[in-house]
Scaffold this motif. Structure first.
Motif, PDB file in Angstrom:
ATOM      1  N   ILE A 104       0.998  -1.314  -0.219  1.00 54.46           N
ATOM      2  CA  ILE A 104       0.154  -0.126  -0.060  1.00 54.46           C
ATOM      3  C   ILE A 104       0.990   1.336   0.049  1.00 54.46           C
ATOM      4  O   ILE A 104       0.567   2.116  -0.872  1.00 54.46           O
ATOM      5  CB  ILE A 104      -0.729  -0.296   1.369  1.00 54.46           C
ATOM      6  CG1 ILE A 104      -1.933  -1.322   1.175  1.00 54.46           C
ATOM      7  CG2 ILE A 104      -1.489   1.429   1.661  1.00 54.46           C
ATOM      8  CD1 ILE A 104      -3.016  -1.320   2.381  1.00 54.46           C
ATOM      9  N   ALA A 105       2.063   1.508   1.119  1.00 54.49           N
ATOM     10  CA  ALA A 105       2.835   2.752   0.970  1.00 54.49           C
ATOM     11  C   ALA A 105       3.407   2.386  -0.348  1.00 54.49           C
ATOM     12  O   ALA A 105       3.378   3.730  -0.329  1.00 54.49           O
ATOM     13  CB  ALA A 105       3.946   2.436   2.006  1.00 54.49           C
ATOM     14  N   LYS A 107       2.499   1.324  -3.307  1.00 57.88           N
ATOM     15  CA  LYS A 107       1.839   2.126  -4.310  1.00 57.88           C
ATOM     16  C   LYS A 107       1.053   3.356  -4.563  1.00 57.88           C
ATOM     17  O   LYS A 107       1.308   5.103  -5.233  1.00 57.88           O
ATOM     18  CB  LYS A 107       0.375   1.761  -4.646  1.00 57.88           C
ATOM     19  CG  LYS A 107       0.637   0.350  -5.246  1.00 57.88           C
ATOM     20  CD  LYS A 107      -0.744  -0.745  -5.025  1.00 57.88           C
ATOM     21  CE  LYS A 107      -0.856  -2.018  -5.724  1.00 57.88           C
ATOM     22  NZ  LYS A 107      -1.861  -2.663  -5.335  1.00 57.88           N
ATOM     23  N   LEU A 108       1.167   4.280  -3.223  1.00 62.18           N
ATOM     24  CA  LEU A 108       1.077   5.384  -2.598  1.00 62.18           C
ATOM     25  C   LEU A 108       2.322   6.806  -2.732  1.00 62.18           C
ATOM     26  O   LEU A 108       1.923   7.356  -3.472  1.00 62.18           O
ATOM     27  CB  LEU A 108       0.342   5.859  -1.675  1.00 62.18           C
ATOM     28  CG  LEU A 108      -0.572   5.457  -0.427  1.00 62.18           C
ATOM     29  CD1 LEU A 108      -0.857   5.332   0.765  1.00 62.18           C
ATOM     30  CD2 LEU A 108      -1.306   6.311  -1.393  1.00 62.18           C
ATOM     31  N   ILE A 109       3.119   5.853  -3.061  1.00 64.30           N
ATOM     32  CA  ILE A 109       4.480   6.926  -3.365  1.00 64.30           C
ATOM     33  C   ILE A 109       4.925   6.754  -4.634  1.00 64.30           C
ATOM     34  O   ILE A 109       4.958   8.282  -5.183  1.00 64.30           O
ATOM     35  CB  ILE A 109       5.741   6.540  -2.840  1.00 64.30           C
ATOM     36  CG1 ILE A 109       5.379   6.497  -1.257  1.00 64.30           C
ATOM     37  CG2 ILE A 109       7.186   7.047  -3.132  1.00 64.30           C
ATOM     38  CD1 ILE A 109       6.366   4.789   0.004  1.00 64.30           C
ATOM     39  N   ASN A 110       4.276   5.478  -5.176  1.00 63.41           N
ATOM     40  CA  ASN A 110       4.161   5.648  -6.864  1.00 63.41           C
ATOM     41  C   ASN A 110       3.465   5.551  -7.665  1.00 63.41           C
ATOM     42  O   ASN A 110       3.344   4.938  -8.712  1.00 63.41           O
ATOM     43  CB  ASN A 110       5.575   4.844  -7.252  1.00 63.41           C
ATOM     44  CG  ASN A 110       7.060   4.354  -7.135  1.00 63.41           C
ATOM     45  OD1 ASN A 110       7.248   5.347  -6.741  1.00 63.41           O
ATOM     46  ND2 ASN A 110       7.232   3.697  -5.977  1.00 63.41           N
ATOM     47  N   LYS A 111       2.323   6.938  -6.956  1.00 60.11           N
ATOM     48  CA  LYS A 111       0.941   6.833  -8.070  1.00 60.11           C
ATOM     49  C   LYS A 111       0.787   7.089  -9.464  1.00 60.11           C
ATOM     50  O   LYS A 111       0.915   6.484 -10.147  1.00 60.11           O
ATOM     51  CB  LYS A 111      -0.109   8.053  -7.264  1.00 60.11           C
ATOM     52  CG  LYS A 111      -1.701   7.366  -7.006  1.00 60.11           C
ATOM     53  CD  LYS A 111      -1.780   8.352  -6.725  1.00 60.11           C
ATOM     54  CE  LYS A 111      -2.778   7.938  -4.891  1.00 60.11           C
ATOM     55  NZ  LYS A 111      -2.879   8.851  -4.408  1.00 60.11           N
TER      56      LYS A 111
END
Length: 176
Positions: A104-105, A107-111
């Protein structure tokens, strides 16, 4: 009725070309893909460590607040040994939950690059499936090289993996 169908085709064609021109990002290169893959693995590992510690601390906090008679065995075992095992189990469950939080982290960092990363990842896995050797020929003296490609983090690693797979095939053919 016919005019409506032509209008819908033109509208979809226009919408598709509009989407194509609006995307200004360059396609993801293999070098960038491997960097993102390494980053994803590291984030998952670090989050696993932190959630493992968190699970152990939460379990230890819970066990510290309940009253246990130290002279009375629990299922025939020493209570301190059982508590240590339960704390270890809490740490293990926490460690297993870590990669979920890490994903999840990541995916949020490399959106912005996530869709391209997923496409490259599926292409990479397709290449792995195509090039991996048959595992039924492995033996103690000829183990199969990294079947899932988990240790491939660069083009150099991928080339080495291909060479190792070819060496495995050659050894399997010669010794059978």
């Amino acid at each position: 009725m016919f005019q409506l169908g032509v209008y819908n085709k033109a509208l979809t064609r226009k919408a598709i070309t509009g989407l194509r021109y609006k995307s200004t990002s360059q396609p993801l290169t293999w070098i960038e893909y491997f960097k993102l893959k390494k980053q994803s693995n590291r984030i998952n590992m670090v989050s696993g460590i932190f959630t493992g510690l968190g699970g152990a601390l939460i379990t230890l906090n819970y066990l510290g607040n309940i009253e246990i008679d130290p002279e009375k065995p629990i299922m025939g075992f020493d209570p301190l040994m059982v508590m240590g095992g339960v704390v270890g189990l809490g740490a293990f469950v926490g460690y297993l939950a870590g990669p979920t939080i890490g994903t999840i982290a990541f995916k949020l960092i490399n959106k912005s690059k996530l869709q391209q990363f997923e496409l490259k990842n599926s292409e990479f896995l397709t290449r792995l499936i195509k090039n991996r050797p048959d595992p039924s020929y492995q033996s103690f003296s000829n183990p199969i090289p990294d079947y899932y490609g988990e240790k491939i983090y660069s083009l150099k690693d991928y080339g080495q993996w291909l060479r190792d797979c070819n060496a495995f095939r050659r050894k399997a053919k010669e010794f059978l």
